[in-house]
Structure formats: C-alpha cells, structure tokens
Design a protein around this motif. Structure first.
Motif, PDB file in Angstrom:
ATOM      1  N   ASP A  29      -3.943  18.112 -27.580  1.00 20.47           N
ATOM      2  CA  ASP A  29      -4.983  17.208 -28.071  1.00 20.47           C
ATOM      3  C   ASP A  29      -6.158  18.060 -28.548  1.00 20.47           C
ATOM      4  OD1 ASP A  29      -6.494  15.027 -28.612  1.00 20.47           O
ATOM      5  OD2 ASP A  29      -7.159  14.736 -26.541  1.00 20.47           O
ATOM      6  N   ASN A  30      -5.962  18.756 -29.650  1.00 20.32           N
ATOM      7  CA  ASN A  30      -6.940  19.722 -30.125  1.00 20.32           C
ATOM      8  C   ASN A  30      -6.870  19.706 -31.645  1.00 20.32           C
ATOM      9  OD1 ASN A  30      -8.031  22.193 -31.129  1.00 20.32           O
ATOM     10  ND2 ASN A  30      -7.674  23.190 -29.160  1.00 20.32           N
ATOM     11  N   PRO A  31      -7.995  19.400 -32.308  1.00 28.13           N
ATOM     12  CA  PRO A  31      -7.950  19.247 -33.768  1.00 28.13           C
ATOM     13  C   PRO A  31      -7.566  20.528 -34.507  1.00 28.13           C
ATOM     14  CG  PRO A  31     -10.216  19.251 -32.961  1.00 28.13           C
ATOM     15  CD  PRO A  31      -9.336  19.174 -31.757  1.00 28.13           C
ATOM     16  N   LEU A  32      -7.760  21.689 -33.872  1.00 28.12           N
ATOM     17  CA  LEU A  32      -7.463  22.944 -34.557  1.00 28.12           C
ATOM     18  C   LEU A  32      -6.058  23.459 -34.265  1.00 28.12           C
ATOM     19  CD1 LEU A  32     -10.863  24.734 -33.947  1.00 28.12           C
ATOM     20  CD2 LEU A  32     -10.073  23.705 -36.078  1.00 28.12           C
ATOM     21  N   LEU A  33      -5.431  22.889 -33.244  1.00 30.07           N
ATOM     22  CA  LEU A  33      -4.144  23.424 -32.790  1.00 30.07           C
ATOM     23  C   LEU A  33      -3.305  22.251 -32.286  1.00 30.07           C
ATOM     24  CD1 LEU A  33      -3.216  26.357 -32.589  1.00 30.07           C
ATOM     25  CD2 LEU A  33      -3.985  26.369 -30.227  1.00 30.07           C
ATOM     26  N   ARG A  34      -2.265  21.922 -33.027  1.00 27.92           N
ATOM     27  CA  ARG A  34      -1.530  20.697 -32.727  1.00 27.92           C
ATOM     28  C   ARG A  34      -0.473  20.889 -31.644  1.00 27.92           C
ATOM     29  NH1 ARG A  34      -4.773  16.834 -34.402  1.00 27.92           N
ATOM     30  NH2 ARG A  34      -5.447  17.192 -36.534  1.00 27.92           N
ATOM     31  N   HIS A  35       0.035  22.091 -31.505  1.00 29.46           N
ATOM     32  CA  HIS A  35       1.052  22.312 -30.475  1.00 29.46           C
ATOM     33  C   HIS A  35       1.161  23.793 -30.140  1.00 29.46           C
ATOM     34  CE1 HIS A  35       3.662  23.030 -34.092  1.00 29.46           C
ATOM     35  NE2 HIS A  35       3.968  24.056 -33.345  1.00 29.46           N
ATOM     36  N   VAL A  36       1.843  24.080 -29.056  1.00 36.98           N
ATOM     37  CA  VAL A  36       2.124  25.462 -28.679  1.00 36.98           C
ATOM     38  C   VAL A  36       3.529  25.496 -28.079  1.00 36.98           C
ATOM     39  CG1 VAL A  36       1.070  25.238 -26.374  1.00 36.98           C
ATOM     40  CG2 VAL A  36       1.234  27.497 -27.432  1.00 36.98           C
ATOM     41  N   TYR A  37       4.209  26.628 -28.255  1.00 40.02           N
ATOM     42  CA  TYR A  37       5.549  26.772 -27.669  1.00 40.02           C
ATOM     43  C   TYR A  37       5.502  27.557 -26.364  1.00 40.02           C
ATOM     44  CZ  TYR A  37       8.142  25.043 -31.676  1.00 40.02           C
ATOM     45  OH  TYR A  37       8.676  24.237 -32.654  1.00 40.02           O
ATOM     46  N   VAL A  38       6.322  27.102 -25.403  1.00 35.08           N
ATOM     47  CA  VAL A  38       6.656  27.894 -24.220  1.00 35.08           C
ATOM     48  C   VAL A  38       8.150  28.173 -24.331  1.00 35.08           C
ATOM     49  CG1 VAL A  38       6.920  27.810 -21.703  1.00 35.08           C
ATOM     50  CG2 VAL A  38       4.849  26.895 -22.774  1.00 35.08           C
ATOM     51  N   TYR A  39       8.562  29.419 -24.044  1.00 38.25           N
ATOM     52  CA  TYR A  39       9.983  29.756 -24.074  1.00 38.25           C
ATOM     53  C   TYR A  39      10.470  30.003 -22.648  1.00 38.25           C
ATOM     54  CZ  TYR A  39       9.144  30.090 -29.043  1.00 38.25           C
ATOM     55  OH  TYR A  39       8.802  29.777 -30.345  1.00 38.25           O
ATOM     56  N   ALA A  40      11.651  29.494 -22.332  1.00 39.44           N
ATOM     57  CA  ALA A  40      12.209  29.662 -20.981  1.00 39.44           C
ATOM     58  C   ALA A  40      13.540  30.394 -21.089  1.00 39.44           C
ATOM     59  CB  ALA A  40      12.414  28.299 -20.326  1.00 39.44           C
ATOM     60  N   LEU A  41      13.686  31.483 -20.306  1.00 36.60           N
ATOM     61  CA  LEU A  41      14.933  32.253 -20.293  1.00 36.60           C
ATOM     62  C   LEU A  41      15.616  32.049 -18.952  1.00 36.60           C
ATOM     63  CD1 LEU A  41      12.643  34.650 -21.710  1.00 36.60           C
ATOM     64  CD2 LEU A  41      14.914  35.135 -22.565  1.00 36.60           C
ATOM     65  N   GLU A  42      16.859  31.563 -18.989  1.00 37.12           N
ATOM     66  CA  GLU A  42      17.630  31.380 -17.753  1.00 37.12           C
ATOM     67  C   GLU A  42      18.148  32.735 -17.278  1.00 37.12           C
ATOM     68  OE1 GLU A  42      20.523  28.211 -17.675  1.00 37.12           O
ATOM     69  OE2 GLU A  42      19.506  27.231 -19.351  1.00 37.12           O
ATOM     70  N   LEU A  43      18.000  32.991 -15.975  1.00 35.31           N
ATOM     71  CA  LEU A  43      18.338  34.294 -15.422  1.00 35.31           C
ATOM     72  C   LEU A  43      19.737  34.312 -14.823  1.00 35.31           C
ATOM     73  CD1 LEU A  43      14.978  34.945 -13.530  1.00 35.31           C
ATOM     74  CD2 LEU A  43      15.538  35.374 -15.935  1.00 35.31           C
ATOM     75  N   VAL A  51       8.099  32.710 -21.177  1.00 33.32           N
ATOM     76  CA  VAL A  51       7.262  33.528 -22.041  1.00 33.32           C
ATOM     77  C   VAL A  51       6.160  32.611 -22.557  1.00 33.32           C
ATOM     78  CG1 VAL A  51       7.121  34.873 -24.176  1.00 33.32           C
ATOM     79  CG2 VAL A  51       9.090  35.139 -22.651  1.00 33.32           C
ATOM     80  N   ASP A  52       4.936  32.908 -22.128  1.00 35.98           N
ATOM     81  CA  ASP A  52       3.726  32.115 -22.360  1.00 35.98           C
ATOM     82  C   ASP A  52       3.753  30.812 -21.541  1.00 35.98           C
ATOM     83  OD1 ASP A  52       2.425  34.024 -23.819  1.00 35.98           O
ATOM     84  OD2 ASP A  52       3.035  33.226 -25.768  1.00 35.98           O
ATOM     85  N   ALA A  53       2.545  30.266 -21.385  1.00 32.90           N
ATOM     86  CA  ALA A  53       2.428  29.184 -20.406  1.00 32.90           C
ATOM     87  C   ALA A  53       1.568  28.014 -20.878  1.00 32.90           C
ATOM     88  CB  ALA A  53       1.870  29.749 -19.094  1.00 32.90           C
ATOM     89  N   GLY A  54       1.438  27.823 -22.209  1.00 35.21           N
ATOM     90  CA  GLY A  54       0.796  26.598 -22.669  1.00 35.21           C
ATOM     91  C   GLY A  54      -0.678  26.489 -22.314  1.00 35.21           C
ATOM     92  N   TRP A  55      -1.212  25.315 -22.565  1.00 35.98           N
ATOM     93  CA  TRP A  55      -2.639  25.005 -22.433  1.00 35.98           C
ATOM     94  C   TRP A  55      -2.863  24.303 -21.107  1.00 35.98           C
ATOM     95  CZ3 TRP A  55      -6.222  25.662 -26.537  1.00 35.98           C
ATOM     96  CH2 TRP A  55      -7.483  25.115 -26.319  1.00 35.98           C
ATOM     97  N   ASP A  56      -3.974  24.616 -20.452  1.00 34.04           N
ATOM     98  CA  ASP A  56      -4.273  23.966 -19.183  1.00 34.04           C
ATOM     99  C   ASP A  56      -4.651  22.500 -19.403  1.00 34.04           C
ATOM    100  OD1 ASP A  56      -4.706  23.593 -16.519  1.00 34.04           O
ATOM    101  OD2 ASP A  56      -6.675  24.547 -16.480  1.00 34.04           O
ATOM    102  N   GLY A  57      -4.079  21.619 -18.619  1.00 32.60           N
ATOM    103  CA  GLY A  57      -4.406  20.195 -18.679  1.00 32.60           C
ATOM    104  C   GLY A  57      -3.282  19.393 -18.054  1.00 32.60           C
TER     105      GLY A  57
END
Ligand SMILES: [Zn+2]
Ligand SMILES: [Zn+2]
Length: 338
Positions: A29-43, A51-57
C-alpha cells in the motif's frame, strides 16, 4: 520506478520458478512501490531459506503467510533469511520473522552499517539528510518539503541487526542449493546479489530491474563513489552471461548479462547529460534543476526530487573521478567543468 499496479485485494501471486524455488509477490500500500518479491528456497532435509523479507506491516506479513501456504510452506519452515540490502521493502519483515521463528539473518558486512543507521531512528536520519542537502545548496523550504514524513516512512525504523555477515564471494548455508554472494553495491553500499550456480539464476534484489533503471544515490552512508561501484558491479554481473535474474520488483530479467549492458549504457548516457548541465561553479541543486528529467520537476513529490538530487550528485562524483569536473567549497559545494 514504474511498476504494474497490484491491487491490495489481489491474492499473493505465487510461482514455482524452478523446482523448490518459489517467487511470492506481496502487494504494498505505497504509491511509489506497488509490490515486492520474496523468494523461498526449499532445503534438502526440510525447511526453507528466504531471499529478502518484504515490507513491515500486518497486511504484508499476512500476505507472506498466505503465499507460503500456497507453496505448501509455513513460517515455522523458515531457517534463514538472506537479504540483498537493508531497504524497508526488502528487510522490513526480518524483525517479525525473528520473533516468530528466530531464523539466521545474513547481510553483507557493509550493509550492516546501512541497517544500523536506520536502527538509530528516523529523527537522526532526517537531521543527517537535512545537513547533507544543505551542503548541496538545496534551499531550506525545499529541504523541509523533501523530508516531509509520509505515513509509510515510520516503517523505516523497526529493524533488527543481521546475525551473519557476508563478504564478497561468501557461500550461504542453503542445503541443496549452491548460493554465492556477488557484491553489487551502488543502490546501497552493501547491496549483494546471490548467484545460484546449480540451476543458473541470479537473485538480484534491486541491482537490476527489468522495467526501470535502479536508483544510485550519493548519501552520507553510500560510500565515496556509489555510481563508480555500481558500474563495476554491472561488469561483474554482465560476466555471468545469459542467465535469468529474479528481481525484487517487476518482471523477471531474461538475461542478466544483456540487462547489465543496457544499464551500463543508460548510466553512461545520464553521465553525459549531467556533464552538459554543469556551468560555471554550480551547486548540485542548480545542476539538478537544469537536468532533463523525464518527469517535470514541479510535478515531482519531495521524496522523488530528493532522490533525483542525490542521483545527480552521484554522477558528479564519478565525473570528478574521471577528471571531467571539479568541486570547490564545503557548504555549499560548487561544481565546474575542469
Ligand atoms: Zn532498494
Ligand atoms: Zn526494492
């Protein structure tokens, strides 16, 4: 940064890129940034590394839980988080995930310093930025305007320090995958990408995006020549060749080598345009006012203008290293063609 609009009511888009590597798109919910990706690798042996952890909220945390569930995964599977850089859209949920499951958190040694400045609090960060802009000849009313807090800015401060520090070339503890740290500074001082050598893919963070050039600003915590470092990093990524890249935002990068070459020519063109804007002893502010931005100057929000000024500043420093411009004075600094 222009990205396709993602509505908050959209379910998180979850996609298995290759077997065991999931892309989870979180709407913001950010006018400058509509989305972000988090990548998950199964071990191998169970669990996942993010890999990366998104926006706090609350909302984004919920979306991540839903996204993992679509992949048949849960927060309790998270063993570790490898972060490309400390910006709030990539580092934001680290604190909540540590409270929930206590994974290791790995970031580059230099990025730990960037993260620390955010931990020091928004107020100190704002004062530091005001002094920085003053040194570039930015008028007081513009400084106030450009540092106006926005509702989402408070998310900048809720961060935990990383628990593992990466160096250039560090491997990561990700059983079943062969992940190595590629230093890709520029966007931030300690930005890294992760090269997965078994299947041949690069997790890029904000180093390269498919749809827009990456912002390379000069900031108090950015290192002495961020654009010079960025161009060196692009050459390193170009050398990886025609392999795909997974970026923090937007579409996938088909070939990191080709996209790195495009980014190099984009920044070289911007350097030429910046040089053409330097007259006789001008402040960064005066030079930025003359720069032919694609968006009209008067229509830019304060935050966007501030980024634009910091990007012009980064180019001037690289032009200085190339012997094309020189600077004089302190507050404000003034630049001239040499
Ligand atoms: Zn970023
Ligand atoms: Zn980002």
């Amino acid at each position: 940064l222009t990205l396709p609009r993602a509505r908050r009511t959209d379910p998180p888009a979850v996609d298995e890129v290759v077997a065991g590597l999931w892309a989870i798109r979180l709407a913001l919910d950010n006018p400058l940034l509509r989305h972000v990706y988090v990548y998950a690798l199964e071990l191998d042996g169970g669990g996942i590394v993010l890999v990366d952890a998104g926006w706090d909220g609350d909302d984004v945390f919920g979306q991540l839980a839903d996204g993992l569930a679509v992949a048949g995964l849960a927060f309790s599977d998270v063993r570790g988080i490898a972060v490309t850089h400390g910006h709030p859209d990539h580092y934001g949920l680290v604190g909540r995930l540590r409270e929930a499951v206590d994974p290791w958190v790995a970031a580059h040694r230099l990025e730990a310093g960037v993260i620390e400045t955010r931990r020091a609090g928004l107020r100190r960060l704002t004062e530091q930025m005001a002094g920085w802009l003053r040194g570039q000849g930015v008028p007081e009313d513009e400084i106030v305007r450009s540092l106006q807090p926005r509702p989402y800015i408070r998310e900048f401060v809720a961060v935990d320090a990383p628990t593992r520090l990466l160096d250039d070339g560090s491997g990561l503890d990700v059983p079943g995958w062969d992940l190595v740290t590629i230093p890709t500074p520029g966007h931030t001082a300690g930005h890294v990408s992760f090269h997965e050598r078994r299947c041949g893919v690069v997790l890029l963070g904000d180093h390269l995006l498919a749809g827009a050039p990456t912002s390379i600003p000069l900031l108090p915590q950015s290192g002495p020549d961020p654009l010079g470092s960025y161009l060196e990093a692009l050459a390193r990524v170009e050398a990886l060749g025609d392999i795909p890249g997974l970026a923090g935002h937007g579409a996938r990068v088909g070939s990191v080598g080709a996209r790195a070459r495009e980014a190099i020519s984009h920044h070289e063109e911007q350097l030429e345009r910046t040089l053409a804007c330097v007259g006789g002893l001008d402040t960064v502010w005066a030079i930025a006012r003359r720069f032919p931005f694609t968006r009209p100057w008067d229509g830019m929000e304060g935050f966007v203008r501030r980024a634009a000024i910091n990007e012009v500043h980064a180019r001037l420093v690289l032009l200085e290293h190339r012997g094309l411009v020189r600077r004089e004075g302190e507050t404000p600094q003034r630049w001239a063609v040499s």
